[in-house]
Design a protein around this motif. Structure first.
Motif, PDB file in Angstrom:
ATOM      1  N   SER A  14      52.180  74.312  35.909  1.00  0.00           N
ATOM      2  CA  SER A  14      51.891  72.916  35.532  1.00  0.00           C
ATOM      3  C   SER A  14      50.938  72.843  34.350  1.00  0.00           C
ATOM      4  CB  SER A  14      51.288  72.154  36.711  1.00  0.00           C
ATOM      5  OG  SER A  14      52.209  72.028  37.749  1.00  0.00           O
ATOM      6  N   ILE A  15      49.893  73.649  34.401  1.00  0.00           N
ATOM      7  CA  ILE A  15      48.905  73.638  33.315  1.00  0.00           C
ATOM      8  C   ILE A  15      49.533  74.115  32.010  1.00  0.00           C
ATOM      9  CG2 ILE A  15      46.796  74.733  32.470  1.00  0.00           C
ATOM     10  CD1 ILE A  15      45.817  74.751  35.371  1.00  0.00           C
ATOM     11  N   SER A  16      50.281  75.215  32.062  1.00  0.00           N
ATOM     12  CA  SER A  16      50.878  75.749  30.833  1.00  0.00           C
ATOM     13  C   SER A  16      51.999  74.846  30.323  1.00  0.00           C
ATOM     14  CB  SER A  16      51.377  77.176  31.049  1.00  0.00           C
ATOM     15  OG  SER A  16      52.335  77.243  32.073  1.00  0.00           O
ATOM     16  N   GLU A  17      52.675  74.159  31.233  1.00  0.00           N
ATOM     17  CA  GLU A  17      53.727  73.234  30.814  1.00  0.00           C
ATOM     18  C   GLU A  17      53.126  72.022  30.118  1.00  0.00           C
ATOM     19  OE1 GLU A  17      56.925  70.573  33.206  1.00  0.00           O
ATOM     20  OE2 GLU A  17      56.867  72.705  33.724  1.00  0.00           O
ATOM     21  N   GLN A  91      43.005  86.278  40.166  1.00  0.00           N
ATOM     22  CA  GLN A  91      42.137  85.767  39.104  1.00  0.00           C
ATOM     23  C   GLN A  91      41.978  84.247  39.215  1.00  0.00           C
ATOM     24  OE1 GLN A  91      43.441  87.170  35.239  1.00  0.00           O
ATOM     25  NE2 GLN A  91      43.755  89.225  36.016  1.00  0.00           N
ATOM     26  N   ALA A  92      43.080  83.543  39.468  1.00  0.00           N
ATOM     27  CA  ALA A  92      43.025  82.084  39.566  1.00  0.00           C
ATOM     28  C   ALA A  92      42.272  81.638  40.814  1.00  0.00           C
ATOM     29  CB  ALA A  92      44.434  81.503  39.569  1.00  0.00           C
ATOM     30  N   THR A  93      42.448  82.360  41.906  1.00  0.00           N
ATOM     31  CA  THR A  93      41.765  82.006  43.149  1.00  0.00           C
ATOM     32  C   THR A  93      40.252  82.091  42.969  1.00  0.00           C
ATOM     33  OG1 THR A  93      43.642  82.775  44.445  1.00  0.00           O
ATOM     34  CG2 THR A  93      41.582  82.520  45.605  1.00  0.00           C
ATOM     35  N   ALA A 116      37.138  71.062  32.905  1.00  0.00           N
ATOM     36  CA  ALA A 116      36.476  72.365  32.961  1.00  0.00           C
ATOM     37  C   ALA A 116      37.339  73.390  33.704  1.00  0.00           C
ATOM     38  CB  ALA A 116      35.110  72.242  33.633  1.00  0.00           C
ATOM     39  N   LEU A 117      37.907  72.991  34.847  1.00  0.00           N
ATOM     40  CA  LEU A 117      38.782  73.906  35.591  1.00  0.00           C
ATOM     41  C   LEU A 117      40.039  74.242  34.791  1.00  0.00           C
ATOM     42  CD1 LEU A 117      38.608  72.632  39.277  1.00  0.00           C
ATOM     43  CD2 LEU A 117      37.774  74.803  38.377  1.00  0.00           C
ATOM     44  N   GLN A 118      40.594  73.230  34.124  1.00  0.00           N
ATOM     45  CA  GLN A 118      41.788  73.479  33.301  1.00  0.00           C
ATOM     46  C   GLN A 118      41.471  74.508  32.225  1.00  0.00           C
ATOM     47  OE1 GLN A 118      44.083  70.075  31.824  1.00  0.00           O
ATOM     48  NE2 GLN A 118      43.020  68.816  33.336  1.00  0.00           N
ATOM     49  N   GLN A 119      40.336  74.349  31.558  1.00  0.00           N
ATOM     50  CA  GLN A 119      39.963  75.269  30.487  1.00  0.00           C
ATOM     51  C   GLN A 119      39.756  76.688  31.017  1.00  0.00           C
ATOM     52  OE1 GLN A 119      40.119  74.774  27.264  1.00  0.00           O
ATOM     53  NE2 GLN A 119      40.768  72.680  27.638  1.00  0.00           N
ATOM     54  N   GLN A 120      39.123  76.802  32.179  1.00  0.00           N
ATOM     55  CA  GLN A 120      38.906  78.124  32.759  1.00  0.00           C
ATOM     56  C   GLN A 120      40.232  78.787  33.110  1.00  0.00           C
ATOM     57  OE1 GLN A 120      36.343  77.650  36.137  1.00  0.00           O
ATOM     58  NE2 GLN A 120      34.546  77.181  34.919  1.00  0.00           N
ATOM     59  N   LEU A 121      41.130  78.022  33.712  1.00  0.00           N
ATOM     60  CA  LEU A 121      42.439  78.580  34.091  1.00  0.00           C
ATOM     61  C   LEU A 121      43.274  78.912  32.864  1.00  0.00           C
ATOM     62  CD1 LEU A 121      43.191  76.363  37.198  1.00  0.00           C
ATOM     63  CD2 LEU A 121      42.862  78.843  37.200  1.00  0.00           C
ATOM     64  N   ALA A 123      42.107  79.762  29.870  1.00  0.00           N
ATOM     65  CA  ALA A 123      41.531  80.962  29.261  1.00  0.00           C
ATOM     66  C   ALA A 123      41.970  82.204  30.031  1.00  0.00           C
ATOM     67  CB  ALA A 123      40.011  80.855  29.227  1.00  0.00           C
ATOM     68  N   MET A 124      41.955  82.121  31.350  1.00  0.00           N
ATOM     69  CA  MET A 124      42.380  83.247  32.184  1.00  0.00           C
ATOM     70  C   MET A 124      43.850  83.563  31.936  1.00  0.00           C
ATOM     71  SD  MET A 124      44.287  83.972  35.212  1.00  0.00           S
ATOM     72  CE  MET A 124      44.481  82.339  35.858  1.00  0.00           C
ATOM     73  N   LEU A 125      44.676  82.523  31.844  1.00  0.00           N
ATOM     74  CA  LEU A 125      46.113  82.700  31.639  1.00  0.00           C
ATOM     75  C   LEU A 125      46.416  83.289  30.260  1.00  0.00           C
ATOM     76  CD1 LEU A 125      48.887  82.324  32.882  1.00  0.00           C
ATOM     77  CD2 LEU A 125      48.872  79.961  32.072  1.00  0.00           C
ATOM     78  N   VAL A 126      45.771  82.764  29.227  1.00  0.00           N
ATOM     79  CA  VAL A 126      45.977  83.295  27.874  1.00  0.00           C
ATOM     80  C   VAL A 126      45.538  84.756  27.810  1.00  0.00           C
ATOM     81  CG1 VAL A 126      45.189  83.142  25.465  1.00  0.00           C
ATOM     82  CG2 VAL A 126      45.899  81.079  26.686  1.00  0.00           C
ATOM     83  N   ASN A 127      44.412  85.073  28.428  1.00  0.00           N
ATOM     84  CA  ASN A 127      43.931  86.449  28.465  1.00  0.00           C
ATOM     85  C   ASN A 127      44.944  87.356  29.172  1.00  0.00           C
ATOM     86  OD1 ASN A 127      41.895  88.506  28.049  1.00  0.00           O
ATOM     87  ND2 ASN A 127      41.559  88.401  30.251  1.00  0.00           N
ATOM     88  N   TYR A 128      45.484  86.894  30.283  1.00  0.00           N
ATOM     89  CA  TYR A 128      46.470  87.683  31.022  1.00  0.00           C
ATOM     90  C   TYR A 128      47.726  87.921  30.164  1.00  0.00           C
ATOM     91  CZ  TYR A 128      50.009  89.062  34.348  1.00  0.00           C
ATOM     92  OH  TYR A 128      51.024  89.739  34.967  1.00  0.00           O
ATOM     93  N   VAL A 129      48.234  86.854  29.551  1.00  0.00           N
ATOM     94  CA  VAL A 129      49.475  86.960  28.768  1.00  0.00           C
ATOM     95  C   VAL A 129      49.288  87.879  27.568  1.00  0.00           C
ATOM     96  CG1 VAL A 129      51.092  85.653  27.318  1.00  0.00           C
ATOM     97  CG2 VAL A 129      50.439  84.766  29.555  1.00  0.00           C
TER      98      VAL A 129
END
Length: 141
Positions: A14-17, A91-93, A116-121, A123-129
């Protein structure tokens, strides 16, 4: 509160979409290699003018090779093997552990209400990808 991998994956989708995120998983390195190789050969054959022409032709060829190779990140996430989904889940949990939620819809609503939560998630997702999948992230704005 049982934390389910599928709920976290739906949240990340949802966030990435919403941000219209895509990633080039394959061939981006090959496109860059072709661009450099054609520019190099152009420089060897034609000197400075050949380098310019080779760079332009190589850039077009590299762009053509990678065109259409970007896939939406939600699609990439849902195609990940279970072990990789588990990595993302862990990581997301760690980021959303303080929230109380019952299902993916409620979790997504809570996170979408917090920039703030969206930004943290994100950043985590971009780092993972970029690190784990070695892909280039692109935003379609």
């Amino acid at each position: 509160m049982p934390v389910v991998v599928g709920d976290i994956m739906k949240l990340l989708c949802s966030i990435s979409e919403e941000r219209k995120m895509k990633a080039a998983v394959k061939h981006s390195g090959r496109g860059a290699l072709v661009t450099g190789a054609v520019a190099f050969v152009g420089g060897l054959v034609g000197g400075p003018p050949g380098l310019a022409v080779g760079g332009a032709v190589g850039g077009l060829l590299g762009a053509w090779m990678t065109s259409g190779q970007f896939k939406p990140i939600p699609q990439i996430l849902m195609e990940l093997p279970p072990a990789e989904q588990q990595k993302l889940f862990n990581q997301a949990t760690a980021i959303v552990r303080h929230l109380e939620w019952m299902d993916a819809v409620q979790l997504t609503t809570l996170v979408m209400g917090s920039e703030a939560l969206q930004q943290q998630l994100l950043a985590m997702l971009v780092n993972y990808v970029t690190k784990e999948l070695q892909a280039e992230v692109q935003y379609d704005d």
